[in-house]
Design a protein around this motif. Structure first.
Motif, mmCIF file in Angstrom:
data_model
loop_
_atom_site.group_PDB
_atom_site.id
_atom_site.type_symbol
_atom_site.label_atom_id
_atom_site.label_comp_id
_atom_site.label_asym_id
_atom_site.label_seq_id
_atom_site.Cartn_x
_atom_site.Cartn_y
_atom_site.Cartn_z
ATOM 1 N N THR A 214 0.829 -1.208 0.000
ATOM 2 C CA THR A 214 0.000 0.000 0.000
ATOM 3 C C THR A 214 0.862 1.256 0.000
ATOM 4 O O THR A 214 0.598 2.200 -0.752
ATOM 5 N N ASP A 215 1.900 1.267 0.845
ATOM 6 C CA ASP A 215 2.792 2.430 0.897
ATOM 7 C C ASP A 215 3.502 2.636 -0.440
ATOM 8 O O ASP A 215 3.643 3.767 -0.908
ATOM 9 N N GLY A 216 3.938 1.562 -1.050
ATOM 10 C CA GLY A 216 4.595 1.673 -2.352
ATOM 11 C C GLY A 216 3.656 2.208 -3.410
ATOM 12 O O GLY A 216 4.028 3.042 -4.238
ATOM 13 N N PHE A 217 2.434 1.736 -3.400
ATOM 14 C CA PHE A 217 1.419 2.203 -4.350
ATOM 15 C C PHE A 217 1.187 3.703 -4.195
ATOM 16 O O PHE A 217 1.145 4.451 -5.177
ATOM 17 N N LEU A 218 1.063 4.146 -2.949
ATOM 18 C CA LEU A 218 0.820 5.569 -2.702
ATOM 19 C C LEU A 218 2.034 6.419 -3.043
ATOM 20 O O LEU A 218 1.893 7.537 -3.552
ATOM 21 N N ASP A 219 3.221 5.912 -2.771
ATOM 22 C CA ASP A 219 4.437 6.660 -3.086
ATOM 23 C C ASP A 219 4.593 6.862 -4.588
ATOM 24 O O ASP A 219 5.040 7.926 -5.040
#
Length: 63
Positions: free
Chosen positions: A47-52
């Motif tokens: 999720t963090d990678g997607f948002l970044d």
């Protein structure tokens, strides 16, 4: 005649039983397996990678 009971031992035994009961309740409430923790960690990383990747940044030149 009644059986004699050592109150000190009785109190210790009662305390052990209550602590074991509390520990059992805590295992149910807070206990998770290693696999569950790893799954949640990987889900958070994804999720963090997607948002970044989709974060909008503004350059100072544009302002």
């Amino acid at each position: 005649m009644a059986e004699l009971v050592n109150l000190r031992q009785f109190r210790k035994q009662k305390k052990r039983q209550s602590e074991e009961k509390q520990a059992t309740e805590n295992r149910i409430l807070f206990g998770r397996t290693k696999i569950e923790r790893q799954f949640d960690d990987r889900k958070k990383q994804k999720t963090d990678g997607f948002l970044d990747l989709r974060r909008i940044t503004r350059d100072k030149d544009e302002e």
